[in-house]
Motif scaffolding. Structure first.
Motif, PDB file in Angstrom:
ATOM      1  N   ALA A 243      -3.573 -39.637 -23.761  1.00 25.66           N
ATOM      2  CA  ALA A 243      -4.044 -38.466 -24.507  1.00 25.66           C
ATOM      3  C   ALA A 243      -5.475 -38.737 -24.974  1.00 25.66           C
ATOM      4  N   HIS A 244      -5.666 -39.915 -25.482  1.00 26.69           N
ATOM      5  CA  HIS A 244      -6.968 -40.364 -25.945  1.00 26.69           C
ATOM      6  C   HIS A 244      -8.019 -40.266 -24.834  1.00 26.69           C
TER       7      HIS A 244
ATOM      8  N   ASP B 177       6.452 -48.405 -25.038  1.00 29.86           N
ATOM      9  CA  ASP B 177       5.693 -47.597 -24.091  1.00 29.86           C
ATOM     10  C   ASP B 177       4.592 -46.863 -24.854  1.00 29.86           C
ATOM     11  N   THR B 178       3.353 -47.271 -24.630  1.00 28.16           N
ATOM     12  CA  THR B 178       2.231 -46.685 -25.378  1.00 28.16           C
ATOM     13  C   THR B 178       1.381 -45.773 -24.498  1.00 28.16           C
TER      14      THR B 178
ATOM     15  N   LEU C  38       1.647 -42.620 -23.558  1.00 29.84           N
ATOM     16  CA  LEU C  38       1.380 -41.256 -23.990  1.00 29.84           C
ATOM     17  C   LEU C  38       0.155 -41.183 -24.903  1.00 29.84           C
ATOM     18  N   ALA C  39       0.164 -41.971 -25.949  1.00 25.35           N
ATOM     19  CA  ALA C  39      -0.953 -41.929 -26.896  1.00 25.35           C
ATOM     20  C   ALA C  39      -2.257 -42.352 -26.222  1.00 25.35           C
ATOM     21  N   ARG C  40      -2.176 -43.346 -25.362  1.00 22.45           N
ATOM     22  CA  ARG C  40      -3.389 -43.854 -24.738  1.00 22.45           C
ATOM     23  C   ARG C  40      -4.007 -42.847 -23.779  1.00 22.45           C
TER      24      ARG C  40
END
Lengths: 135, 135
Positions: free
Chosen positions: A11-12, A4-5, A7-9
């Motif tokens: 935020a970006h 699961d990516t 969150l980072a994406r």
DNA sequence: AATATTGTACTAGTAACAGTTACGAGTAGT
DNA sequence: ACTACTCGTAACTGTTACTAGTACAATATT
């Protein structure tokens, strides 16, 4: 399982959105993330529930940031996705008959809970303005 | 992703094996776990690499516990499986071009590392003899 | 009306563990 | 030697959750 990516994406993306006063369309954001507009709508839709962004349909529509970066934490985003357990590890069964297995599950659950608490604590300390270059 | 239940299951089995001096066949163990002998061989095979159990082929063969319960921790078992990250969460990309995305990934990685360290610390404190009823 | 944009249903791709079948490899008893 | 037992392992399917993509409906602006 695939990872699961989100969150980072996201935020970006939110950081980039803070630079532009107006709205950003799903298509624009998708180009930034090198993905599909529909994926963006799904991710942003979850954030809208939490009041972090709003959306407008039609021409000149798109997504708008509704809070300043320093008032959004990684934990806020994480919670917005209403994720299940963040672990790939799980107990063997919810209601095993064997006492030993119940003990094993209890011990493992405790370890997982402690780790999850630590994870959320760490996330709560990261605000989006910390991602800006030179901060 | 489907969940990884090997840790809890194998802990359960090892405790039962300690009650029986001799060997336990994959079939016997599979019956205890309500699964397939091949699954058992895969799981136990990983533990054999770590020296926690041994296997013998042929009649009267099977699996034998090679260490007392109090000398096996959940962390030992966990490590034996050489798992990847125990999290369903991951950074967006290993080498993103955008500085903001790199910041986001770095911050998330840190949070994940802290949680993983806490998880392993908790696992290291659980020895199998603690799973015995009345301990 | 024409156009731009989100909303969403549906389907396919992917990766890791679980489950199953099939068969090969080694060991013990006769 | 033969037979029976047991592990070792390859190959395939099932399951699950996220990612990706297509298609189209709903809505708002001009």
């Amino acid at each position: 399982m695939s990872k699961d990516t989100r969150l980072a994406r996201v935020a970006h993306v939110l950081v980039h959105m803070s630079f532009n006063e107006g709205t950003a369309t799903s298509e624009t954001i998708a180009a930034m993330l090198d993905t599909n507009p529909v994926v963006v709508r799904r991710i942003m839709g979850a954030l809208r529930e939490g009041g972090y962004v709003s959306s407008e349909r039609g021409p000149k529509g798109g997504w708008r940031l509704e809070r300043p970066l320093h008032k959004i934490t990684f934990l806020n985003i994480y919670k917005a996705f209403e994720p299940g357990s963040p672990f790939t590890i799980a107990t063997s069964d919810d209601h095993p008959k064997c006492v030993v297995e119940r003990s094993a599950n209890r011990a493992l659950s405790l370890a997982l809970s402690e780790a999850a608490a630590r994870f959320e604590q760490a996330l709560s300390k990261i605000t989006l303005d910390q991602l800006l270059p030179g901060s």
